[in-house]
Design a protein around this motif. Sequence first.
Motif, mmCIF file in Angstrom:
data_model
loop_
_atom_site.group_PDB
_atom_site.id
_atom_site.type_symbol
_atom_site.label_atom_id
_atom_site.label_comp_id
_atom_site.label_asym_id
_atom_site.label_seq_id
_atom_site.Cartn_x
_atom_site.Cartn_y
_atom_site.Cartn_z
ATOM 1 N N ARG A 68 -12.293 2.087 -6.456
ATOM 2 C CA ARG A 68 -11.016 1.854 -7.126
ATOM 3 C C ARG A 68 -9.862 2.165 -6.176
ATOM 4 O O ARG A 68 -10.016 2.928 -5.224
ATOM 5 N N ARG A 69 -8.727 1.598 -6.491
ATOM 6 C CA ARG A 69 -7.534 1.812 -5.683
ATOM 7 C C ARG A 69 -7.276 3.309 -5.513
ATOM 8 O O ARG A 69 -7.274 4.075 -6.463
ATOM 9 N N LEU B 27 -0.170 4.424 -1.865
ATOM 10 C CA LEU B 27 -1.352 5.183 -1.441
ATOM 11 C C LEU B 27 -0.948 6.315 -0.497
ATOM 12 O O LEU B 27 0.061 6.227 0.201
ATOM 13 N N ALA C 86 0.823 -1.213 0.000
ATOM 14 C CA ALA C 86 0.000 0.000 0.000
ATOM 15 C C ALA C 86 0.857 1.264 0.000
ATOM 16 O O ALA C 86 0.343 2.358 0.176
ATOM 17 N N GLU D 279 -10.997 -3.040 -9.279
ATOM 18 C CA GLU D 279 -12.246 -2.335 -9.002
ATOM 19 C C GLU D 279 -13.235 -3.258 -8.293
ATOM 20 O O GLU D 279 -13.403 -4.413 -8.680
ATOM 21 N N HIS E 197 -7.595 0.489 -0.354
ATOM 22 C CA HIS E 197 -6.449 -0.381 -0.615
ATOM 23 C C HIS E 197 -6.971 -1.648 -1.304
ATOM 24 O O HIS E 197 -6.996 -2.732 -0.736
ATOM 25 N N VAL E 198 -7.436 -1.461 -2.537
ATOM 26 C CA VAL E 198 -7.947 -2.575 -3.335
ATOM 27 C C VAL E 198 -7.060 -2.720 -4.560
ATOM 28 O O VAL E 198 -6.397 -1.774 -4.976
ATOM 29 N N PHE E 199 -7.025 -3.907 -5.133
ATOM 30 C CA PHE E 199 -6.143 -4.170 -6.265
ATOM 31 C C PHE E 199 -6.880 -4.157 -7.599
ATOM 32 O O PHE E 199 -6.274 -3.982 -8.632
#
Length: 150
Positions: A111-112, A18, A15, A40, A36-38
Amino acid sequence: MEQPIRIRIEQLEDAKDLELPKYMSKGAAGMDLYAHVFEEIILHPGEIKLIPTGIKIALPDGYEAQIRPRSGLALKYGIGFPNSPGTIDADYRGEIKVIMTNWGQDDFAIRRGDRIAQMVINKVEIADWDLVISLDETERGEGGFGHTGN
């Protein structure tokens, strides 16, 4: 003006791209948290999902962090938190994750790096109970929900 408290924060290895939580204006009470997603994630109407933020914090004793919805997401898309506000206790050391729900009518994409929540740091009081036979009387008494007529 008081000096800000210092809070230790750990960013998960995956992360580091970010942003750390930050205040978006000088007078803001809440810091924005980021998704903190990889890939959507689609939050369908009526759905609840747990969204990670990629951070861990170590609050000082006597403090909590409240996780709250962003008002813009609530107004524009019907996005909220079923446990609002969520509480992060001073002794919690896991990743902060946000329980999000879609009360709107359309799918909502996460989304990230999207700003998904606000975190407010508060002092807390620790209470002890004094068990008594009865409580003192007040004008309101036991009047509950709607007892004043509005």
